[in-house]
Structure formats: C-alpha cells, structure tokens
Design a protein around this motif. Structure first.
Motif, PDB file in Angstrom:
ATOM      1  N   LYS A 102       0.835  -1.206   0.000  1.00 51.80           N
ATOM      2  CA  LYS A 102       0.000   0.000   0.000  1.00 51.80           C
ATOM      3  C   LYS A 102       0.867   1.252   0.000  1.00 51.80           C
ATOM      4  CE  LYS A 102      -4.078  -1.901   2.371  1.00 51.80           C
ATOM      5  NZ  LYS A 102      -4.902  -1.854   3.607  1.00 51.80           N
ATOM      6  N   TRP A 103       1.902   1.240   0.825  1.00 49.84           N
ATOM      7  CA  TRP A 103       2.821   2.382   0.902  1.00 49.84           C
ATOM      8  C   TRP A 103       3.456   2.652  -0.461  1.00 49.84           C
ATOM      9  CZ3 TRP A 103       8.388   1.567   3.061  1.00 49.84           C
ATOM     10  CH2 TRP A 103       9.124   2.744   2.928  1.00 49.84           C
ATOM     11  N   LYS A 104       3.981   1.620  -1.080  1.00 48.52           N
ATOM     12  CA  LYS A 104       4.650   1.779  -2.364  1.00 48.52           C
ATOM     13  C   LYS A 104       3.659   2.142  -3.474  1.00 48.52           C
ATOM     14  CE  LYS A 104       8.852   1.138  -1.133  1.00 48.52           C
ATOM     15  NZ  LYS A 104       9.852   2.217  -1.322  1.00 48.52           N
ATOM     16  N   PHE A 105       2.455   1.588  -3.394  1.00 48.89           N
ATOM     17  CA  PHE A 105       1.430   1.892  -4.392  1.00 48.89           C
ATOM     18  C   PHE A 105       1.041   3.369  -4.332  1.00 48.89           C
ATOM     19  CE2 PHE A 105      -3.137   2.502  -5.201  1.00 48.89           C
ATOM     20  CZ  PHE A 105      -3.199   2.126  -6.530  1.00 48.89           C
ATOM     21  N   LEU A 106       0.801   3.868  -3.135  1.00 49.62           N
ATOM     22  CA  LEU A 106       0.418   5.276  -2.989  1.00 49.62           C
ATOM     23  C   LEU A 106       1.556   6.200  -3.405  1.00 49.62           C
ATOM     24  CD1 LEU A 106      -1.462   5.041   0.429  1.00 49.62           C
ATOM     25  CD2 LEU A 106      -2.483   5.591  -1.788  1.00 49.62           C
ATOM     26  N   GLY A 107       2.781   5.821  -3.061  1.00 56.25           N
ATOM     27  CA  GLY A 107       3.920   6.620  -3.464  1.00 56.25           C
ATOM     28  C   GLY A 107       4.069   6.672  -4.972  1.00 56.25           C
ATOM     29  N   ALA A 108       3.869   5.514  -5.610  1.00 60.04           N
ATOM     30  CA  ALA A 108       3.977   5.461  -7.072  1.00 60.04           C
ATOM     31  C   ALA A 108       2.872   6.280  -7.727  1.00 60.04           C
ATOM     32  CB  ALA A 108       3.895   4.008  -7.536  1.00 60.04           C
ATOM     33  N   LYS A 109       1.685   6.214  -7.149  1.00 61.69           N
ATOM     34  CA  LYS A 109       0.544   6.902  -7.762  1.00 61.69           C
ATOM     35  C   LYS A 109       0.712   8.417  -7.694  1.00 61.69           C
ATOM     36  CE  LYS A 109      -4.487   6.498  -7.959  1.00 61.69           C
ATOM     37  NZ  LYS A 109      -5.678   5.874  -7.365  1.00 61.69           N
ATOM     38  N   GLN A 110       1.157   8.903  -6.524  1.00 61.89           N
ATOM     39  CA  GLN A 110       1.303  10.340  -6.411  1.00 61.89           C
ATOM     40  C   GLN A 110       2.506  10.801  -7.188  1.00 61.89           C
ATOM     41  OE1 GLN A 110       3.913  11.785  -4.662  1.00 61.89           O
ATOM     42  NE2 GLN A 110       4.694  10.177  -3.336  1.00 61.89           N
ATOM     43  N   ALA A 111       3.601  10.045  -7.055  1.00 64.56           N
ATOM     44  CA  ALA A 111       4.816  10.481  -7.652  1.00 64.56           C
ATOM     45  C   ALA A 111       4.619  10.456  -9.092  1.00 64.56           C
ATOM     46  CB  ALA A 111       5.918   9.522  -7.303  1.00 64.56           C
ATOM     47  N   ALA A 112       4.299   9.322  -9.407  1.00 65.74           N
ATOM     48  CA  ALA A 112       4.331   8.914 -10.716  1.00 65.74           C
ATOM     49  C   ALA A 112       3.418   9.639 -11.496  1.00 65.74           C
ATOM     50  CB  ALA A 112       3.895   7.465 -10.718  1.00 65.74           C
ATOM     51  N   ALA A 113       2.562   9.068 -11.258  1.00 65.26           N
ATOM     52  CA  ALA A 113       1.604   9.225 -12.210  1.00 65.26           C
ATOM     53  C   ALA A 113       1.118  10.604 -12.245  1.00 65.26           C
ATOM     54  CB  ALA A 113       0.561   8.191 -11.942  1.00 65.26           C
ATOM     55  N   TYR A 114       0.566  11.040 -11.144  1.00 60.81           N
ATOM     56  CA  TYR A 114      -0.126  12.329 -11.195  1.00 60.81           C
ATOM     57  C   TYR A 114       0.832  13.510 -11.268  1.00 60.81           C
ATOM     58  CZ  TYR A 114      -4.568  10.050 -10.616  1.00 60.81           C
ATOM     59  OH  TYR A 114      -5.673   9.277 -10.819  1.00 60.81           O
ATOM     60  N   TYR A 115       1.946  13.444 -10.594  1.00 60.94           N
ATOM     61  CA  TYR A 115       2.870  14.575 -10.636  1.00 60.94           C
ATOM     62  C   TYR A 115       3.453  14.760 -12.037  1.00 60.94           C
ATOM     63  CZ  TYR A 115       6.964  17.477  -9.811  1.00 60.94           C
ATOM     64  OH  TYR A 115       7.922  18.464  -9.880  1.00 60.94           O
ATOM     65  N   TYR A 116       4.031  13.701 -12.599  1.00 59.72           N
ATOM     66  CA  TYR A 116       4.667  13.837 -13.916  1.00 59.72           C
ATOM     67  C   TYR A 116       3.641  14.008 -15.030  1.00 59.72           C
ATOM     68  CZ  TYR A 116       9.221  12.892 -11.923  1.00 59.72           C
ATOM     69  OH  TYR A 116      10.371  12.987 -11.187  1.00 59.72           O
ATOM     70  N   HIS A 117       2.488  13.373 -14.871  1.00 62.26           N
ATOM     71  CA  HIS A 117       1.431  13.565 -15.867  1.00 62.26           C
ATOM     72  C   HIS A 117       0.952  15.019 -15.839  1.00 62.26           C
ATOM     73  CE1 HIS A 117      -1.496  12.295 -18.739  1.00 62.26           C
ATOM     74  NE2 HIS A 117      -2.540  12.523 -17.953  1.00 62.26           N
ATOM     75  N   GLY A 118       0.852  15.587 -14.629  1.00 64.57           N
ATOM     76  CA  GLY A 118       0.450  16.985 -14.507  1.00 64.57           C
ATOM     77  C   GLY A 118       1.454  17.926 -15.145  1.00 64.57           C
ATOM     78  N   LEU A 119       2.739  17.645 -14.992  1.00 62.53           N
ATOM     79  CA  LEU A 119       3.773  18.489 -15.598  1.00 62.53           C
ATOM     80  C   LEU A 119       3.656  18.497 -17.119  1.00 62.53           C
ATOM     81  CD1 LEU A 119       6.970  17.675 -13.485  1.00 62.53           C
ATOM     82  CD2 LEU A 119       5.552  19.726 -13.378  1.00 62.53           C
ATOM     83  N   ILE A 120       3.357  17.335 -17.698  1.00 57.88           N
ATOM     84  CA  ILE A 120       3.224  17.262 -19.159  1.00 57.88           C
ATOM     85  C   ILE A 120       1.970  17.994 -19.630  1.00 57.88           C
ATOM     86  CG2 ILE A 120       2.767  15.650 -21.061  1.00 57.88           C
ATOM     87  CD1 ILE A 120       4.744  13.730 -19.775  1.00 57.88           C
ATOM     88  N   LEU A 121       0.856  17.813 -18.908  1.00 56.24           N
ATOM     89  CA  LEU A 121      -0.383  18.507 -19.282  1.00 56.24           C
ATOM     90  C   LEU A 121      -0.229  20.022 -19.169  1.00 56.24           C
ATOM     91  CD1 LEU A 121      -3.049  16.262 -17.489  1.00 56.24           C
ATOM     92  CD2 LEU A 121      -2.608  16.398 -19.939  1.00 56.24           C
ATOM     93  N   ASP A 122       0.564  20.458 -18.207  1.00 54.62           N
ATOM     94  CA  ASP A 122       0.731  21.887 -17.960  1.00 54.62           C
ATOM     95  C   ASP A 122       1.543  22.588 -19.053  1.00 54.62           C
ATOM     96  OD1 ASP A 122       0.169  24.073 -16.195  1.00 54.62           O
ATOM     97  OD2 ASP A 122       2.282  24.067 -15.609  1.00 54.62           O
ATOM     98  N   LYS A 123       2.216  21.795 -19.881  1.00 57.70           N
ATOM     99  CA  LYS A 123       3.021  22.387 -20.950  1.00 57.70           C
ATOM    100  C   LYS A 123       2.168  22.888 -22.121  1.00 57.70           C
ATOM    101  CE  LYS A 123       7.525  20.212 -20.352  1.00 57.70           C
ATOM    102  NZ  LYS A 123       8.266  21.477 -20.470  1.00 57.70           N
ATOM    103  N   GLY A 124       0.920  22.459 -22.182  1.00 57.69           N
ATOM    104  CA  GLY A 124       0.042  22.889 -23.272  1.00 57.69           C
ATOM    105  C   GLY A 124      -0.419  24.327 -23.100  1.00 57.69           C
TER     106      GLY A 124
END
Length: 419
Positions: A270-292
């Motif tokens: 659970k710890w690693k899953f939540l870390g991956a989800k926040q780190a991963a996914a949403y933070y870096y995905h947000g950075l890419i979306l914000d470039k538009g």
C-alpha cells in the motif's frame, strides 16, 4: 539444566534493541530444520551421496541460524550445491520423491511453517529461500553502512543498478516457483501450505521486486539531466502498474488474517502503491499537461498536482503503518525519486494552484482526474532454470548392495506385491 541456564543468564548483558531499516521488504526468511536424511535413503542410493545430501542441508541450517541469514554468499553457494543433488529426488525414474519428510521454519521467530514428505516441496522451499536471500542482498546494497547520522542517504548509481539486477533475479526465482514447481505438488499438500507459500503471495513478491526495480530506475532518471519528462512519467506509471498488480495478488490471499508477516507485507505494498501513484503518475502527468496552451489543460494539471499532494500525505501514513506493524521496522531516510518528489510536489501544487486558481473557479465544478496513460511494462523477471543434476546420480556408474539401483527398486516393488 534450568539452573545452569539461569546462572549464565544473570551475568549476560542485555541486548540493545535494534530496529532494522527496510528498503526492500523481505516478507519472511524460511530455513530448513535439521533432520536425518540418510536413514530413509539407506540402501536406495550410495551412502556417500546420501551423506552429502544430509551434510549440505545441515550446513545450510547451521550457517543460517548462526548468522541470522546474513552470510548470503556462503548460503547461496551451499543452496546451489544442495539443489543439484536434490534434483535427483524429484526424478521419477529414481522413485524417491515421497520418502523423506522435509521440515522448515521461519528464521525470525522459529515458528515451524510446515513439514511434508514431498521432494518438490523441498525444492520449492530451497528456491524460495534463494529468492529471499537475493532480496535481502538488494536491501543491504541500498543501505550504506557508513551513515553519518545526518539522515542524508547517498547510494551510488552502480549500487542502484546492482540492486535492480538482484531484484530481477529474485523475481525470476519466484516466477519459476509459481510456474514450474507449485504445479507439481499434490493439492492435498498445497492445502496445508502457510500463506507465505501460496501462489498469490509468491507472485506478489515477484511483481513487487519488479516495481522496486522500476522505482530505482525512476530515481536514476530524476538524477539524469538528459531524461525527459515523458521518460519519467512512463517509469512512474509502470511502477504504479507493478504495485497495483502486486496488491491484487495479495488481496486475494486474505493477508489481514495472517498471524505472520501478512499484514506488514500488505502495508508495504500500500505504501509503495500510494507513493507510485502520487509520484508517478499524477505529478509527472500533470507536468506534461501543464506544458500545453489550453486553459483546460492547466486546470487538469492543477487537479493532478493537488491529487499528488493528497496521495503524498496518505503515503506517509501508510509508511508509518508499515513500520509499526509487527515486526517493527523503520523506513529509510528519503532518497532517490521520493526525496525529489517530497520536495517538489507541495511546492508545485501550491504555486500552480495560485497561478490557475481563477480557472478552477470558472469551472464551478469539481474536476475529475484524468486517466493515466497505460504503458507496456519494461522489466521482466530473469529466466531461471534448475542447475544440472549432480553427476553422482548417474545410475549406470554406481550400484547399491551389489545391484543396480533400478533393479533394487524393482525387487522392492516385487516384495511388496507378494506380501
């Protein structure tokens, strides 16, 4: 004897309680229980072969108990030698598969896991121990021995790459257990298995190792100036996929009801899953979306950053629950990708919320988080194959009690039939 033990106990210094640090979680460390293997094999195989089998197994027991499983190189060498001899017991042509009762226990608490008169069970337990030792080695590589006490974790890139190789190797051992060994063990024996030996748990640990390997790769990408946002997002999303799969495997095994490491293992995922989800996914995905240039893209990016910040808080709670679950451990200081993200996520979430807060107000509705991209997973377990059978099993070159082994077994069968 009781008085003698008590007398020595009086002068014995109280051991200092040490709470171990965990980077790579090793669910349990099973070891064999010392037993007599020669007697069941007497007259069926050459005495020197039976002696070797018993001697090496007992050596594994002694080294594991004396060192607490820390003598990884010595144990691995003994296990590989033992495995090449053990293979002879699972060969149908020798007819020895169910003659010996093999016993194993947990190294940490001494709790007896199980005993079974099945050579495939012994082979499964040996390979699983090799996997746990490999995970333990990866853990030790990622915990520097010369900590200054500053709480700053410095792990070299070479150590990180070596740890990834070990994680893939451990995943390969476990995949082999699930795919090629468990299926050969009769259902009535498998029903008595502790949860640590269930296929779902073994598969979860294998996938978990791949997830941690990807986590380390993400950390290397964060440190590399040439790594693009797309590469980091991909690794982050792959990491999320691995831990999601591992959680699904464990959740089907009723780990909450387990009295051993089950609950702690579940909290680690659970710890690693939540870390991956926040780190991963949403933070870096947000950075890419914000470039538009589209306002809607900025709004969606802010939602991603805010979700990452919320998940960061949940990840910290899951980490604490993991550490407090028995046996108590402590998490390592922040390092790698997580150190970077713990610094960046709150900062970026706050700044972007202020920049695009007016757009969020214009929407007048709660934004729905976007679907994360689905990537093909990159890491695969190493392909593991059993070693070559020990040459001593070449039945054409040895005789037992003046008879070739096959004739000896045939005579034994005839005697049973006439009775």
């Amino acid at each position: 004897m009781g008085c003698t033990s008590s007398m020595y106990a009086v002068g014995r210094k109280k051991k200092k309680l040490i709470v171990p640090e965990v980077v790579v979680f090793v669910p349990s460390m099973p070891i064999p229980v010392q037993s007599d293997l020669q007697r069941p094999l007497r007259g069926l195989i050459p005495k020197d072969l039976a002696d070797r089998l018993s001697c090496i197994r007992n050596q594994i027991v002694l080294v594991a108990e004396d060192t607490g499983g820390s003598a990884i190189t010595e144990l691995r060498r003994a296990l590989e030698e033992y495995l090449s001899i053990l293979i002879g017991l699972v060969k149908k042509e020798y007819g020895l598969e169910g003659l010996i009762e093999f016993k194993w226990k947990n190294l940490v608490d001494g709790r007896h896991e199980m005993c079974a008169s099945n050579s495939w069970y012994e082979l499964l337990s040996v390979i699983r121990l090799m996997a746990m030792l490999t995970l333990s080695e990866a853990d030790s590589i990622l915990i520097p021995k010369d900590l200054s006490g500053s709480g700053i974790r410095v792990v070299s890139s070479d150590c990180k790459r070596d740890a990834v190789d070990l994680l893939l190797k451990a995943a390969g051992y476990l995949e082999f257990c699930v795919r090629d060994v468990l299926v050969r063990i009769p259902p009535d024996i498998r029903k008595r298995f502790p949860k640590d030996l269930h296929d779902g748990v073994l598969e979860a640990i294998s996938i978990q190792a791949l997830g941690q390997g990807t986590e380390i790769q993400l950390g290397l990408a964060v440190e590399c100036q040439k790594a693009t946002l797309s590469v980091k997002r991909r690794l982050a999303c792959e990491q999320l996929s691995y831990f999601s799969q591992a959680y699904q495997c464990l959740s089907g095994c009723d780990m909450d009801a387990d009295n051993g490491y089950g609950k702690k293992h579940l909290w680690f995922i659970k710890w690693k899953f939540l870390g991956a989800k926040q780190a991963a996914a949403y933070y870096y995905h947000g950075l890419i979306l914000d470039k538009g240039n589209e306002p809607s893209g900025h709004v969606t990016a802010v939602c991603c950053f805010l979700a990452a910040e919320q998940l960061l808080s949940e990840s910290k709670k899951a980490c604490l629950n993991f550490c407090l679950a028995a046996p108590v451990t402590r998490a390592p200081p922040l390092w790698g990708a997580m150190k970077h993200l713990h610094q960046k996520i709150p900062e970026v979430a706050s700044r972007k919320s202020q920049m695009y807060g007016y757009l969020l107000e214009q929407e007048n509705a709660l934004q729905v988080l976007p679907d994360l991209p689905d990537f093909q997973l990159s890491l695969r377990p190493d392909d593991y194959q059993l070693p070559q059978i020990d040459p001593a099993w070449d039945g054409e070159k040895w005789e037992v009690q003046g008879q070739p082994l096959k004739d000896h077994l045939k005579d034994s069968e005839d005697e049973i039939e006439t009775e």
